[in-house]
Design a protein around this motif. Structure first.
Motif, PDB file in Angstrom:
ATOM      1  N   ALA A   1       0.827  -1.207   0.000  1.00 56.02           N
ATOM      2  CA  ALA A   1       0.000   0.000   0.000  1.00 56.02           C
ATOM      3  C   ALA A   1       0.862   1.258   0.000  1.00 56.02           C
ATOM      4  N   ALA A   2       1.934   1.245   0.786  1.00 51.84           N
ATOM      5  CA  ALA A   2       2.817   2.417   0.851  1.00 51.84           C
ATOM      6  C   ALA A   2       3.528   2.642  -0.480  1.00 51.84           C
ATOM      7  N   MET A   3       4.008   1.566  -1.102  1.00 48.28           N
ATOM      8  CA  MET A   3       4.701   1.700  -2.388  1.00 48.28           C
ATOM      9  C   MET A   3       3.764   2.259  -3.448  1.00 48.28           C
ATOM     10  N   ILE A   4       2.519   1.772  -3.451  1.00 50.97           N
ATOM     11  CA  ILE A   4       1.548   2.249  -4.441  1.00 50.97           C
ATOM     12  C   ILE A   4       1.195   3.710  -4.181  1.00 50.97           C
ATOM     13  N   ARG A   5       1.015   4.043  -2.918  1.00 49.21           N
ATOM     14  CA  ARG A   5       0.618   5.415  -2.552  1.00 49.21           C
ATOM     15  C   ARG A   5       1.692   6.424  -2.910  1.00 49.21           C
TER      16      ARG A   5
ATOM     17  N   ALA B   1      12.912   5.554  -8.529  1.00 44.49           N
ATOM     18  CA  ALA B   1      13.772   5.238  -7.396  1.00 44.49           C
ATOM     19  C   ALA B   1      13.177   4.179  -6.462  1.00 44.49           C
ATOM     20  N   PRO B   2      11.888   4.271  -6.037  1.00 48.51           N
ATOM     21  CA  PRO B   2      11.359   3.239  -5.130  1.00 48.51           C
ATOM     22  C   PRO B   2      11.437   1.842  -5.730  1.00 48.51           C
ATOM     23  N   GLY B   3      11.095   1.730  -7.008  1.00 50.42           N
ATOM     24  CA  GLY B   3      11.142   0.427  -7.659  1.00 50.42           C
ATOM     25  C   GLY B   3      12.544  -0.123  -7.765  1.00 50.42           C
TER      26      GLY B   3
ATOM     27  N   LEU C   1      13.920  -7.141 -13.119  1.00 53.83           N
ATOM     28  CA  LEU C   1      14.110  -6.511 -14.430  1.00 53.83           C
ATOM     29  C   LEU C   1      12.969  -5.555 -14.751  1.00 53.83           C
ATOM     30  N   ALA C   2      11.732  -5.947 -14.406  1.00 52.44           N
ATOM     31  CA  ALA C   2      10.589  -5.079 -14.674  1.00 52.44           C
ATOM     32  C   ALA C   2      10.651  -3.802 -13.840  1.00 52.44           C
ATOM     33  N   LEU C   3      11.058  -3.934 -12.579  1.00 52.42           N
ATOM     34  CA  LEU C   3      11.199  -2.750 -11.725  1.00 52.42           C
ATOM     35  C   LEU C   3      12.265  -1.800 -12.268  1.00 52.42           C
ATOM     36  N   TRP C   4      13.306  -2.356 -12.833  1.00 58.41           N
ATOM     37  CA  TRP C   4      14.430  -1.532 -13.298  1.00 58.41           C
ATOM     38  C   TRP C   4      14.141  -0.899 -14.651  1.00 58.41           C
ATOM     39  N   THR C   5      13.399  -1.621 -15.521  1.00 63.05           N
ATOM     40  CA  THR C   5      13.242  -1.160 -16.903  1.00 63.05           C
ATOM     41  C   THR C   5      11.827  -0.754 -17.283  1.00 63.05           C
ATOM     42  N   HIS C   6      10.823  -1.257 -16.558  1.00 61.04           N
ATOM     43  CA  HIS C   6       9.405  -1.040 -16.894  1.00 61.04           C
ATOM     44  C   HIS C   6       9.053  -1.633 -18.266  1.00 61.04           C
ATOM     45  N   ARG C   7       9.766  -2.631 -18.697  1.00 63.14           N
ATOM     46  CA  ARG C   7       9.450  -3.293 -19.974  1.00 63.14           C
ATOM     47  C   ARG C   7       8.198  -4.132 -19.821  1.00 63.14           C
ATOM     48  N   ILE C   8       7.238  -3.956 -20.728  1.00 62.52           N
ATOM     49  CA  ILE C   8       5.946  -4.615 -20.612  1.00 62.52           C
ATOM     50  C   ILE C   8       6.075  -6.127 -20.738  1.00 62.52           C
TER      51      ILE C   8
ATOM     52  N   GLY D   1       7.724 -11.848  -0.347  1.00 62.74           N
ATOM     53  CA  GLY D   1       6.925 -10.657  -0.123  1.00 62.74           C
ATOM     54  C   GLY D   1       7.317  -9.528  -1.053  1.00 62.74           C
ATOM     55  N   GLY D   2       8.626  -9.389  -1.303  1.00 64.67           N
ATOM     56  CA  GLY D   2       9.099  -8.341  -2.204  1.00 64.67           C
ATOM     57  C   GLY D   2       8.618  -8.538  -3.631  1.00 64.67           C
ATOM     58  N   ILE D   3       8.497  -9.782  -4.060  1.00 59.28           N
ATOM     59  CA  ILE D   3       7.961 -10.061  -5.398  1.00 59.28           C
ATOM     60  C   ILE D   3       6.528  -9.557  -5.493  1.00 59.28           C
ATOM     61  N   VAL D   4       5.718  -9.903  -4.496  1.00 59.28           N
ATOM     62  CA  VAL D   4       4.316  -9.476  -4.493  1.00 59.28           C
ATOM     63  C   VAL D   4       4.227  -7.954  -4.446  1.00 59.28           C
ATOM     64  N   VAL D   5       5.009  -7.328  -3.567  1.00 64.15           N
ATOM     65  CA  VAL D   5       5.023  -5.864  -3.487  1.00 64.15           C
ATOM     66  C   VAL D   5       5.419  -5.257  -4.834  1.00 64.15           C
ATOM     67  N   GLY D   6       6.444  -5.819  -5.460  1.00 62.09           N
ATOM     68  CA  GLY D   6       6.903  -5.297  -6.736  1.00 62.09           C
ATOM     69  C   GLY D   6       5.848  -5.375  -7.820  1.00 62.09           C
TER      70      GLY D   6
END
Length: 218
Positions: free
Chosen positions: A20-24, A30-32, A76-83, A123-128
């Protein structure tokens, strides 16, 4: 660790709160990227923890479980945002990893390092995934569900070959988990593998539902 005991519930609640905090506060990359580095550190720590406690061997230490693949896809998705990478992260993270969080095959208690590493990683995977989907607002493309399931089957075949060569049990392809598991519903090998694939496909479908209201994704 007791299933849905105090430790388990605390970790699930913490995962929900961090999500919730990450989304908010999803601003910039940077957070990702910080989360990506945390996940990478959890992956790197795995063989060192295993070596320290004396259970490191090639039959249990290769990073080829589906959750490992999900972790690398999320990083990789967090770093690049590649679909294309996000699609795999999304389906793998919201199916196999969530199952691992809800019914962990983990004999350790907090503050054992493996307990911490396991839940930081999973948990980090789910958060990501939730951060990328609800915070960054990445979306799977049409036919993403079918592609992701197809890649899952291909990946499982590759892991099955490794299991056969090493007499290992990655992804539980040679025998079921030692603790209680939904795979127990489907009988002995190989039927529980087919049952697990069916559960996986159903979970992929459920994961696609949030996008069906706007457009089809499979």
């Amino acid at each position: 660790m007791a299933l849905f005991g105090t430790e388990h519930l605390a970790v699930l609640l913490l995962t929900a709160a961090v999500s919730a905090a990450m989304i908010r506060f999803a601003t910039g990359r940077a957070p990702g990227r910080v989360l990506a580095l945390v996940l990478l550190a959890a992956q790197i720590a795995d063989p060192f923890i295993a070596a320290h406690y004396g259970w490191l061997n090639i039959r249990n230490a290769l990073p080829i479980e589906l959750c490992d693949a999900a972790a690398f896809a999320v990083i990789l998705a967090l770093w690049t945002h590649r679909i294309a990478v996000f699609e795999l992260a999304y389906y793998w993270g919201l199916t196999g990893t969530v199952q691992a969080m809800l019914s962990p095959d983990l004999p350790f208690h907090f503050p054992h390092p493996e307990f911490i590493r396991f839940f930081v990683l999973h948990g980090g995977i789910v958060v990501g995934v939730l951060y990328l989907a609800a915070g960054v607002r990445l979306q799977p493309r049409p036919h993403a569900m079918g592609r992701a399931f197809g890649w899952t089957v291909v990946y499982a075949i590759g892991v099955g070959l490794v299991d056969w060569l090493l007499e290992a049990n990655y992804m539980y392809l040679r025998s079921k988990p030692s603790g209680a598991s939904p795979l127990d519903w489907f009988g002995p090998w190989p039927w529980y593998i087919l049952g697990g694939a069916g559960i996986g496909l159903a979970l992929f479908f459920l994961a696609s539902l949030p996008y069906r209201f706007g457009r089809r994704v499979e």
